[in-house]
Design a protein around this motif. Structure first.
Motif, PDB file in Angstrom:
ATOM      1  N   ALA A 171      -7.245   4.994   3.766  1.00 26.51           N
ATOM      2  CA  ALA A 171      -6.552   4.526   2.331  1.00 26.51           C
ATOM      3  C   ALA A 171      -4.892   4.877   2.799  1.00 26.51           C
ATOM      4  O   ALA A 171      -4.177   4.383   2.131  1.00 26.51           O
ATOM      5  CB  ALA A 171      -7.039   5.674   1.444  1.00 26.51           C
ATOM      6  N   ARG A 185      -4.613   4.837  -4.049  1.00 21.86           N
ATOM      7  CA  ARG A 185      -5.094   4.554  -2.665  1.00 21.86           C
ATOM      8  C   ARG A 185      -6.362   5.078  -2.175  1.00 21.86           C
ATOM      9  O   ARG A 185      -7.263   4.582  -1.740  1.00 21.86           O
ATOM     10  CB  ARG A 185      -3.793   4.827  -1.552  1.00 21.86           C
ATOM     11  N   LEU A 186      -6.460   6.472  -2.524  1.00 21.90           N
ATOM     12  CA  LEU A 186      -7.579   7.248  -2.149  1.00 21.90           C
ATOM     13  C   LEU A 186      -8.836   6.904  -3.003  1.00 21.90           C
ATOM     14  O   LEU A 186      -9.772   6.630  -2.582  1.00 21.90           O
ATOM     15  CB  LEU A 186      -7.404   8.485  -2.359  1.00 21.90           C
ATOM     16  N   SER A 227      -4.288  -4.000   6.831  1.00 26.45           N
ATOM     17  CA  SER A 227      -5.518  -3.864   5.918  1.00 26.45           C
ATOM     18  C   SER A 227      -6.876  -4.351   6.524  1.00 26.45           C
ATOM     19  O   SER A 227      -7.939  -4.111   6.117  1.00 26.45           O
ATOM     20  CB  SER A 227      -5.274  -4.947   4.706  1.00 26.45           C
ATOM     21  N   ARG A 235      -9.293  -1.587   7.158  1.00 30.25           N
ATOM     22  CA  ARG A 235     -10.238  -1.328   5.891  1.00 30.25           C
ATOM     23  C   ARG A 235     -11.401  -2.050   5.759  1.00 30.25           C
ATOM     24  O   ARG A 235     -12.481  -1.250   5.829  1.00 30.25           O
ATOM     25  CB  ARG A 235      -9.431  -1.622   4.666  1.00 30.25           C
ATOM     26  N   ALA A 261     -12.260   7.284   5.678  1.00 34.82           N
ATOM     27  CA  ALA A 261     -11.981   6.729   4.668  1.00 34.82           C
ATOM     28  C   ALA A 261     -10.364   7.108   4.128  1.00 34.82           C
ATOM     29  O   ALA A 261      -9.744   6.306   3.599  1.00 34.82           O
ATOM     30  CB  ALA A 261     -12.730   6.937   3.358  1.00 34.82           C
ATOM     31  N   ILE A 262     -10.210   8.460   4.151  1.00 31.24           N
ATOM     32  CA  ILE A 262      -8.984   9.111   3.604  1.00 31.24           C
ATOM     33  C   ILE A 262      -7.717   8.397   4.906  1.00 31.24           C
ATOM     34  O   ILE A 262      -6.656   7.970   4.416  1.00 31.24           O
ATOM     35  CB  ILE A 262      -8.893  10.359   3.763  1.00 31.24           C
ATOM     36  N   SER A 282      -9.457   3.864  -4.296  1.00 28.32           N
ATOM     37  CA  SER A 282      -9.586   2.453  -3.711  1.00 28.32           C
ATOM     38  C   SER A 282     -10.696   2.589  -2.602  1.00 28.32           C
ATOM     39  O   SER A 282     -11.607   1.551  -2.516  1.00 28.32           O
ATOM     40  CB  SER A 282      -8.430   1.718  -3.312  1.00 28.32           C
ATOM     41  N   VAL A 283     -10.730   3.677  -1.762  1.00 30.10           N
ATOM     42  CA  VAL A 283     -11.984   3.724  -0.821  1.00 30.10           C
ATOM     43  C   VAL A 283     -12.888   4.313  -1.188  1.00 30.10           C
ATOM     44  O   VAL A 283     -14.038   4.470  -0.489  1.00 30.10           O
ATOM     45  CB  VAL A 283     -11.299   4.239   0.651  1.00 30.10           C
ATOM     46  N   ASN A 292       0.708  -1.223  -0.054  1.00 28.83           N
ATOM     47  CA  ASN A 292      -0.204   0.092   0.075  1.00 28.83           C
ATOM     48  C   ASN A 292       0.749   1.258   0.019  1.00 28.83           C
ATOM     49  O   ASN A 292       0.434   2.270  -0.829  1.00 28.83           O
ATOM     50  CB  ASN A 292      -0.904   0.102   1.175  1.00 28.83           C
ATOM     51  N   SER A 320      -0.270  -1.347   4.115  1.00 25.51           N
ATOM     52  CA  SER A 320      -0.833  -2.497   3.852  1.00 25.51           C
ATOM     53  C   SER A 320      -0.783  -3.693   4.968  1.00 25.51           C
ATOM     54  O   SER A 320      -1.613  -4.558   5.167  1.00 25.51           O
ATOM     55  CB  SER A 320      -0.323  -3.134   2.787  1.00 25.51           C
TER      56      SER A 320
END
Length: 135
Positions: free
Chosen positions: A92, A15-16, A99, A102, A88-89, A18-19, A7, A96
């Motif tokens: 992200a 990355r941003l 994870s 998330r 969320a930010i 992805s959320v 990540n 990793s």
């Protein structure tokens, strides 16, 4: 088989991004909860007032929460959506190795929404059972 980039190695925009779908689903879930509180609960409340029922404590709590949502939706909804966006930010930007956070962020809000909707439905049903028993 080579592992994909961690990540931390992915560009921040990816990355941003992805959320973003998860955050969009959260906003829809929050909107459903707000619609329940702003439309369904007040209709039930009118019936309860008409029959002058003694309501269970959980029903009184749900009605009070519904009143706040109905009266201040234009403030509460954006604040809740923005707070979830900040989460969320932060999710992200996590490495990793964590994870699982998330998944906790994604599924946790749906668990909370489900619990609140469930409590709302059960509380309204309890009040209607009280109404039926009083007839």
């Amino acid at each position: 088989m080579a592992a994909g980039p961690s990540n931390a190695e992915k560009p921040i925009d990816k990355r941003l991004a992805s959320v973003l779908p998860g955050w969009g689903l959260h906003v829809v879930g929050i909107a459903v909860l707000f619609l329940f509180a702003a439309m369904f609960v007040p209709k039930c409340q009118r019936y309860f007032e008409e029959f002058e029922l003694d309501l269970p404590a959980v029903t009184v709590w749900i009605i009070a929460l519904s009143r706040v949502v109905s009266d201040y939706w234009f403030l509460v909804f954006p604040v809740v959506a923005l707070l979830d966006g900040v989460l969320a930010i932060l999710v992200a930007l996590l490495p990793s190795g964590v994870s699982w956070v998330r998944g906790l962020w994604f599924w946790g809000i749906f668990l909370l929404i489900g619990l609140l909707l469930g409590a709302g439905v059960v509380s309204m049903l309890l009040a209607f059972v009280s109404l039926i028993n009083s007839l």
